[in-house]
Each structure stands twice: as C-alpha cells, then as structure tokens.
Design an enzyme around this catalytic site. Structure first.
Site, PDB file in Angstrom:
ATOM      1  N   ASP A   1       1.038  -3.984 -20.825  1.00  0.00           N
ATOM      2  CA  ASP A   1       2.284  -4.215 -20.101  1.00  0.00           C
ATOM      3  C   ASP A   1       2.785  -5.644 -20.329  1.00  0.00           C
ATOM      4  O   ASP A   1       2.192  -6.414 -21.085  1.00  0.00           O
ATOM      5  CB  ASP A   1       2.134  -3.898 -18.604  1.00  0.00           C
ATOM      6  CG  ASP A   1       1.294  -4.918 -17.860  1.00  0.00           C
ATOM      7  OD1 ASP A   1       0.483  -5.609 -18.509  1.00  0.00           O
ATOM      8  OD2 ASP A   1       1.444  -5.034 -16.623  1.00  0.00           O
TER       9      ASP A   1
ATOM     10  N   ASP B   1      -1.968  -7.361 -18.169  1.00  0.00           N
ATOM     11  CA  ASP B   1      -3.122  -6.944 -17.370  1.00  0.00           C
ATOM     12  C   ASP B   1      -3.343  -5.430 -17.405  1.00  0.00           C
ATOM     13  O   ASP B   1      -4.421  -4.953 -17.062  1.00  0.00           O
ATOM     14  CB  ASP B   1      -3.051  -7.482 -15.927  1.00  0.00           C
ATOM     15  CG  ASP B   1      -1.755  -7.140 -15.220  1.00  0.00           C
ATOM     16  OD1 ASP B   1      -0.877  -6.490 -15.833  1.00  0.00           O
ATOM     17  OD2 ASP B   1      -1.614  -7.537 -14.041  1.00  0.00           O
ATOM     18  N   ARG B   2      -2.337  -4.662 -17.842  1.00  0.00           N
ATOM     19  CA  ARG B   2      -2.526  -3.207 -17.935  1.00  0.00           C
ATOM     20  C   ARG B   2      -2.806  -2.781 -19.374  1.00  0.00           C
ATOM     21  O   ARG B   2      -2.385  -3.465 -20.314  1.00  0.00           O
ATOM     22  CB  ARG B   2      -1.267  -2.473 -17.497  1.00  0.00           C
ATOM     23  CG  ARG B   2      -0.899  -2.704 -16.067  1.00  0.00           C
ATOM     24  CD  ARG B   2       0.314  -1.880 -15.723  1.00  0.00           C
ATOM     25  NE  ARG B   2       0.635  -2.080 -14.316  1.00  0.00           N
ATOM     26  CZ  ARG B   2       1.304  -1.216 -13.582  1.00  0.00           C
ATOM     27  NH1 ARG B   2       1.753  -0.096 -14.120  1.00  0.00           N
ATOM     28  NH2 ARG B   2       1.548  -1.463 -12.318  1.00  0.00           N
TER      29      ARG B   2
ATOM     30  N   THR C   1      -4.771  -0.148  -2.958  1.00  0.00           N
ATOM     31  CA  THR C   1      -4.085  -0.426  -4.216  1.00  0.00           C
ATOM     32  C   THR C   1      -3.791  -1.924  -4.353  1.00  0.00           C
ATOM     33  O   THR C   1      -3.278  -2.542  -3.423  1.00  0.00           O
ATOM     34  CB  THR C   1      -2.766   0.362  -4.250  1.00  0.00           C
ATOM     35  OG1 THR C   1      -3.087   1.746  -4.235  1.00  0.00           O
ATOM     36  CG2 THR C   1      -1.958   0.045  -5.489  1.00  0.00           C
TER      37      THR C   1
ATOM     38  N   ASP D   1       2.797  -8.479 -18.722  1.00  0.00           N
ATOM     39  CA  ASP D   1       1.958  -9.654 -18.483  1.00  0.00           C
ATOM     40  C   ASP D   1       0.516  -9.473 -18.950  1.00  0.00           C
ATOM     41  O   ASP D   1      -0.332 -10.327 -18.688  1.00  0.00           O
ATOM     42  CB  ASP D   1       2.007 -10.043 -17.000  1.00  0.00           C
ATOM     43  CG  ASP D   1       1.439  -8.978 -16.078  1.00  0.00           C
ATOM     44  OD1 ASP D   1       1.572  -7.780 -16.397  1.00  0.00           O
ATOM     45  OD2 ASP D   1       0.855  -9.342 -15.041  1.00  0.00           O
TER      46      ASP D   1
ATOM     47  N   LYS E   1      -7.084  -7.690 -13.541  1.00  0.00           N
ATOM     48  CA  LYS E   1      -7.294  -6.656 -14.533  1.00  0.00           C
ATOM     49  C   LYS E   1      -6.921  -7.231 -15.895  1.00  0.00           C
ATOM     50  O   LYS E   1      -6.162  -8.190 -15.974  1.00  0.00           O
ATOM     51  CB  LYS E   1      -6.511  -5.400 -14.202  1.00  0.00           C
ATOM     52  CG  LYS E   1      -5.022  -5.593 -13.940  1.00  0.00           C
ATOM     53  CD  LYS E   1      -4.453  -4.308 -13.347  1.00  0.00           C
ATOM     54  CE  LYS E   1      -2.938  -4.356 -13.255  1.00  0.00           C
ATOM     55  NZ  LYS E   1      -2.464  -4.805 -11.949  1.00  0.00           N
TER      56      LYS E   1
ATOM     57  N   SER F   1      -3.447   3.045 -12.276  1.00  0.00           N
ATOM     58  CA  SER F   1      -2.192   2.528 -12.820  1.00  0.00           C
ATOM     59  C   SER F   1      -2.428   1.702 -14.088  1.00  0.00           C
ATOM     60  O   SER F   1      -1.764   0.700 -14.302  1.00  0.00           O
ATOM     61  CB  SER F   1      -1.500   1.674 -11.770  1.00  0.00           C
ATOM     62  OG  SER F   1      -2.392   0.669 -11.311  1.00  0.00           O
TER      63      SER F   1
ATOM     64  N   SER G   1       5.491  -8.230 -14.240  1.00  0.00           N
ATOM     65  CA  SER G   1       4.548  -7.284 -14.839  1.00  0.00           C
ATOM     66  C   SER G   1       5.200  -6.218 -15.719  1.00  0.00           C
ATOM     67  O   SER G   1       5.790  -6.528 -16.733  1.00  0.00           O
ATOM     68  CB  SER G   1       3.725  -6.651 -13.725  1.00  0.00           C
ATOM     69  OG  SER G   1       2.653  -5.957 -14.269  1.00  0.00           O
ATOM     70  N   HIS G   2       5.162  -4.966 -15.263  1.00  0.00           N
ATOM     71  CA  HIS G   2       5.676  -3.857 -16.064  1.00  0.00           C
ATOM     72  C   HIS G   2       7.162  -3.600 -15.795  1.00  0.00           C
ATOM     73  O   HIS G   2       7.755  -2.727 -16.411  1.00  0.00           O
ATOM     74  CB  HIS G   2       4.881  -2.596 -15.761  1.00  0.00           C
ATOM     75  CG  HIS G   2       4.929  -2.252 -14.302  1.00  0.00           C
ATOM     76  ND1 HIS G   2       4.245  -2.974 -13.359  1.00  0.00           N
ATOM     77  CD2 HIS G   2       5.610  -1.307 -13.628  1.00  0.00           C
ATOM     78  CE1 HIS G   2       4.499  -2.478 -12.163  1.00  0.00           C
ATOM     79  NE2 HIS G   2       5.325  -1.465 -12.294  1.00  0.00           N
TER      80      HIS G   2
HETATM   81  C1  VG1 Z   1       1.392  -0.951  -8.837  1.00  0.00           C
HETATM   82  C2  VG1 Z   1       0.141  -0.143  -9.079  1.00  0.00           C
HETATM   83  C3  VG1 Z   1      -1.074  -0.921  -8.623  1.00  0.00           C
HETATM   84  C4  VG1 Z   1      -1.102  -2.285  -9.331  1.00  0.00           C
HETATM   85  C5  VG1 Z   1       0.199  -3.005  -9.083  1.00  0.00           C
HETATM   86  C6  VG1 Z   1       0.278  -4.308  -9.837  1.00  0.00           C
HETATM   87  O1  VG1 Z   1       1.553  -1.178  -7.461  1.00  0.00           O
HETATM   88  O2  VG1 Z   1       0.205   1.090  -8.419  1.00  0.00           O
HETATM   89  O3  VG1 Z   1      -2.240  -0.177  -8.888  1.00  0.00           O
HETATM   90  O4  VG1 Z   1      -2.169  -3.053  -8.857  1.00  0.00           O
HETATM   91  O5  VG1 Z   1       1.290  -2.200  -9.511  1.00  0.00           O
HETATM   92  O6  VG1 Z   1       0.129  -4.135 -11.203  1.00  0.00           O
HETATM   93  P1  VG1 Z   1       2.547  -0.310  -6.548  1.00  0.00           P
HETATM   94  O7  VG1 Z   1       2.473  -0.935  -5.203  1.00  0.00           O
HETATM   95  O8  VG1 Z   1       3.871  -0.378  -7.217  1.00  0.00           O
HETATM   96  O9  VG1 Z   1       2.012   1.078  -6.579  1.00  0.00           O
HETATM   97  V1  VG1 Z   1       1.023  -5.081 -12.255  1.00  0.00           V
HETATM   98  O10 VG1 Z   1       0.419  -4.834 -13.798  1.00  0.00           O
HETATM   99  O11 VG1 Z   1       2.546  -4.599 -11.884  1.00  0.00           O
HETATM  100  O12 VG1 Z   1       0.728  -6.638 -11.697  1.00  0.00           O
HETATM  101 CO    CO Z   2       0.914  -6.237 -15.105  1.00  0.00          CO
END
Ligand code: VG1
Ligand code: CO
Length: 591
Positions: free
Chosen positions: A317, A321-322, A386, A319, A418, A407, A146-147
């Site tokens: 981000d 989704d953000r 979350t 992938d 998302k 987030s 992801s990010h």
């Molecule tokens: C974070 C965010 C959460 C989101 C998750 C996956 O998780 O806070 O809201 O759903 O990333 O997003 P954490 O446990 O690090 O707080 V992504 O775009 O990284 O798949």
């Molecule tokens: Co992501």
C-alpha cells in the site's frame, strides 16, 4: 523554553547522534531564530481514527488546521519532548513536504532537540518504526493516509508513533483529541528553513537552543535491518536460480513509498531482473489509483500474474505497511492464511531461529487460522481490536512475536508496525527453505490444520446516519437473549447462533479497555460474521462485514471462498438489514 533547555543534561545531544551512519554534509546557522506563539481556534473532528488523523488534503490545507493537530501531538507528549529526538517522514503523497516543513518548524519551537527526516520526506511506515527503535528516539510523526488515494483532491493523514516505534495507544490519541477541542495557540519557528532534498546535517540555534535537522537516506537503516532478519543469500539463490529453477517474481509498489525499498532490496540486493518490479517511482497521487494491495485495487498485478509466468507476486500500500501475496497464476493467499503460514514456518527465518516465537496474535475480525498454529505450537494467542496499536504492549512485554490483520497487515516484533516488505521476505524465505510453490505451501497448511474460509465485504462512503443506526441495532441484538439459539438457513445451509457480542478488549499488560470494537455473531459450529465501521475513512461511513467458516474436509480446500461462504454472507446481510440501511445492493470491494 530557554530555561528548560539550560537544565538539560549533555547526554541528550549525544543520544540522538549515537551510532548513526548518516552522511556528513553539515550546515550550521549561527543566528538565533525567533519562535512565535500564534493564536488559533479549535477545529471539529481532529479525532485520530484506527491509524492517525485522515482527512481530505483540502481540510489539512485550511489555515491553522495542520498546525493545530501537530501542536496537539507535541502537547500530548508534553514534557517528554523537551530535548528529545523525533523521526519524521511519510509516503510521499501530495502535501507531505509542506506538512514536513511545518512539523520541523513546530518541533523547533516546542523544545525538540533534533528531527531525523527522510530524504524528500520519504520514509515508509515500517521504516519510521525501525528508525525510532534504532536511534531510541521519543517517537515519530508519519505523514500518510496509507491506502487512501492521494493528490490535491484526495486524502492526507498524520499519525504519531511513540518511543517503542508503534502507533500511539488510545490513551495518547484521546489526549490529542481532548487538546484539539480546547486549543487556543501553537508554537512555531517560521524563519527556520531547512532543505530536505539531500542527506546531511543542518544545525540551527532556536532561541539560544541548538536544534538539528538530520536528513537521512530513506532506505538504508531499513535495508540493513532486513539483512539481519533474513538470509539474503538464500533468497538471492532462489530468485537467481543458483540452485535450480529461478523463481520469477513480480512486485508492484503501486507508486507508493515502497518503490525505493523494492529497488534496493529486490533488484539490487536479491538479484531480481528489471522486469520484476513495477510502479516503483513514488508519485504524489499514486498515479491516480488507490494504493491498496487487494484483488480490486491491485487488479493490474492480478492480471499480469494470470497472464504471465511468474511464480510469486506481491503488492504494497501507499505507506508500505500492507502486503498482498500471490502465487503462480495469481493464486491468492488471504492475509489471515498468510500470517498463519509464516507463524508455522518460523524455522525458515533466522530472526525467529535466534529469538524464538513467544506468542501469536490477530485482530478480532481476522480469520482464525493462526489460532490453530498457536495451539499446535503450544504458545499463547491473542485476539485484539482492529488496529496495529493493540499489538505493541504484548510485544514490549515479550509475549508476542508474530501477528496479522485480515486487512493485508502482517508483521512481527522486529518493529512495532505491520511491514509489507518484511512479509514478502518472509514468504520468499519459506519458499527458499521448502523449495516449493506458494499454492503447495497453502495446500499443505490446510492439510495439517484445515481451512478457515474468509471474506470481507466493504461498503465504502455510505451515509453515516443509517450506518450508525444499523450498528446500534446490531449492538442491541447482543443484549437480546432471544437472538441466541436462533437458527438461520440459506440455500440449504443452517447455522445456529451461539453468541452475539460487541467486542471488548482488556489489554493484558496495562489493563486498558477498548469497547464496542465490532458486533460478532458467533455460530455453534465456529463460523461467524462481524460488522464494524471503518476508522480510516476521511468522510462518510464505510461498513465492513467479515465472514468466516472452518472446514476440515479436504475435498473443500480448493473450493472458491465466495462459493463456500455464500449462505453465511446472505444470512449476515439479512440479519443486519445492510441493504436497507445503506441502500447498497453490492459492496465496493470484496476480499
Ligand atoms: C483499516 C483496517 C485495519 C488497519 C487500518 C490501518 O482500519 O481494517 O485492520 O489496521 O486500516 O491500516 P479500518 O478502521 O478502516 O477498518 V493502514 O495500512 O490504513 O495504516
Ligand atoms: Co498502510
């Protein structure tokens, strides 16, 4: 294996091929390939977090490591996989192609009938969700962290999505973890060589069973779907200025997976000029940056918006989704406000005009602006832990239409992830209908509902021990009756504690319970702060502190959130003793 295949009904083959519009290039390998069972040993810590297993690339590169985890996924789904179809793709980061190849070889050896792979392994997370649903597959495997940064010295990740298109629920990820602790062997078909660089069908015979790899265009299905959901001609008129001043946009794909989607949708379909999109070539290391759309890591976009004359800006981000939404001169829309505004303006979006709005939801730490919209509309609102996986059941049950996380996650029941590009198209639809600016949309929203000020402080890569200690002390506070009723004052502002708890959620659909999802300190005036540890880091601990307060006095609406929230931030820091525990004077990221 062979025996199982003999009993398969003929329609399983048709199911995967139904109504698809894939390219017709077909290659057939008639020689039957052999599968092997390889001996292995468990690895520590193959526990999926908030969204899949995320570790350093070097960890995934260890002999058998990736294979072990893939076997855990396939075994956790078990009998359901035989004769099934799976979607496989990812954000294009380093190690993705290698992992994709391993997964295809292991799917073949584990009885999967067909794998649909994105060209060069590229599929955004929302696109995987879309394709799982469109082709009614048994699920999909998403290759992304992801990010988190990418490259040989950064992170990789593997995530499993179930047949509704959403991230596997806790029951499935817990099973994966259990299997990972006992695994002794995995199944693989090493001689199966497929080419994922061009769309087309490749047919194999694996131990006398047919096995198909369908390489597909990475964007087509997703783009087709967006055209159904939104009024593309209306958005195109807005961007090209067919009915007045054109809206100049600036989209930053941050060298993540959204590049090809951005090019197709915004530049080709919606007529935005070539300068409207930057960083649209996916790179294995995201150009060395964090592909994370927030004010810190998307600083280049913020600067370009401040310096330039764009009316609308957005970033995604790794992938896809953000999303981050900015207005003229980088006016920042918090994700908590963004989802509330979309929920309040569903009449701008054909999908919701057709399907209606059933219910709304947010993750627990997300600002409560959307709750007020739900109240006004008279629909249910849900507060879930979350992670997007908690929205899926509510959507499947027809009780949830629009939801979001603070987030930078925004989405709806059109898929089960998302969806960054969806969020931008939703915003552009609102601007097209209301014929106004991003800032005006927000000001009028606050005028109606009041403003929920929100901020999040992240302390990344801290030492785990002291952070766990801090969380258990906070947790202990939730059991201490003396903590309630206590007054805390900073800079002349006093808050009285109404309640402290460690958030627990019971899924209204299947009754499953998620415990200890974050310590909430709720004040008598509705303000609150929340502490939790991240579940997406690849090492160490990341503390997240969320602070929120509500104002209904219009003179406050244009104030800086950091100024408004400062006293509560200081109180949260002192109550938690965060600085003492982490040794950090400043957060890594403030949102
Ligand atoms: C974070 C965010 C959460 C989101 C998750 C996956 O998780 O806070 O809201 O759903 O990333 O997003 P954490 O446990 O690090 O707080 V992504 O775009 O990284 O798949
Ligand atoms: Co992501």
């Amino acid at each position: 294996m062979v025996k199982v295949w003999d009993t398969l009904s003929a329609d399983s083959e048709e199911r995967g091929d139904n109504n698809n519009n894939f390219s017709t290039r077909t290659s057939v390998l008639k020689m039957s390939l052999t599968c092997y069972t390889k001996a292995t040993k468990p690895f520590q810590g193959q526990k999926p977090g908030t969204s899949g297993l995320r570790k350093a690339v070097k960890v995934f590169q260890q002999e058998h490591y990736t294979e072990n985890f893939v076997q855990c996924i396939l075994s956790a789904v078990g009998g359901g996989l035989t004769g099934s179809t799976l979607v496989v793709g990812g954000d294009g980061r380093y190690f993705g192609k290698k992992a994709c190849d391993t997964i295809v070889k292991m799917c073949a050896a584990n009885g999967v009938r067909k794998v649909i792979v994105g060209e060069n392994g590229i599929l955004s997370t929302p696109c995987v969700s879309c394709m799982i649903r469109k082709y009614k597959t048994s699920g999909g495997i998403v290759l992304t962290a992801s990010h988190n940064p990418g490259g040989p010295n950064a992170d990789f990740g593997i995530k499993f999505n179930i047949s509704n298109g959403g991230p596997a629920p806790d029951s499935v990820t817990n099973r994966m973890y259990e299997i990972s602790r006992e695994i002794v062997e995995y199944r693989i078909c090493p001689e199966l060589h497929c080419d994922i660089s061009t769309p087309g069908t490749q047919q194999f015979v694996v131990e006398n069973r047919p096995f198909t790899v369908e390489v597909v265009d990475s964007v087509k299905d997703y783009v087709d779907y967006m055209k159904e959901i939104f009024d593309f001609p209306a958005i195109k008129d807005l961007i090209t200025g067919a009915k007045g001043q054109p809206l100049t946009i600036l989209i930053d794909a941050m060298h993540g997976v959204t590049g090809p989607y951005v090019k197709k949708i915004f530049l080709e379909e919606l007529g935005a000029g070539p300068d409207s999109a930057v960083n649209i070539v996916p790179l294995e290391d995201f150009g060395g940056h964090h592909p994370d759309p927030n004010l810190t890591y998307a600083a280049d976009l913020v600067k370009a918006m401040k310096d330039g004359d764009f009316g609308f800006g957005a970033a995604f981000d790794g992938d896809g989704d953000r999303n981050m939404i900015l207005g003229h001169k980088a006016f920042f829309v918090t994700p908590s406000d963004s989802v509330a505004v979309i929920a309040d303006n569903t009449d701008s979006i054909p999908y919701f005009k057709k399907n209606g709005v059933k219910g709304l939801a947010r993750s627990m730490p997300t600002g409560c602006a959307i709750d007020r919209v739900a109240e006004k509309k008279g629909v249910e609102v849900f507060e879930v832990p979350t992670g997007w996986k908690y929205f899926g059941n509510l959507m499947d049950a027809g009780r949830l239409s629009i939801c979001g996380e603070e987030s930078f996650g925004t989405g709806s029941d059109h898929i089960r992830e998302k969806d960054g590009i969806w969020a931008v198209l939703a915003w552009l639809s609102i601007l097209a209908t209301r014929n106004t600016t991003v800032e005006q949309v927000l000001l009028s929203h606050w005028g109606t509902y009041g403003r929920n000020f929100f901020t999040r402080y992240d302390y990344e890569n801290c030492e785990s021990g002291p952070c766990n200690q801090m969380m258990s002390e906070l947790d202990a506070m939730s059991c201490d009756p003396g903590a309630v009723g206590k007054e805390h004052t900073h800079a002349g502002k006093t808050y009285k504690v109404a309640k402290i708890d460690n958030f627990e959620y019971t899924d209204p659909i299947d009754g499953s319970v998620a415990k200890k999802q974050g310590v909430r300190v709720l004040m008598t005036d509705g303000s609150r702060f929340v502490f939790r540890l991240s579940g997406t880091g690849s090492s160490g601990a990341t503390v997240r502190m969320y602070v929120e307060s509500y104002e209904s006095d219009p003179s406050t609406y244009t104030k800086d959130a950091q100024d408004v929230l400062k006293p509560l931030v200081e109180i949260a820091l002192s109550v938690s003793k965060l600085k003492e525990f982490t040794g950090r004077q400043q957060p890594t990221v403030i949102t």
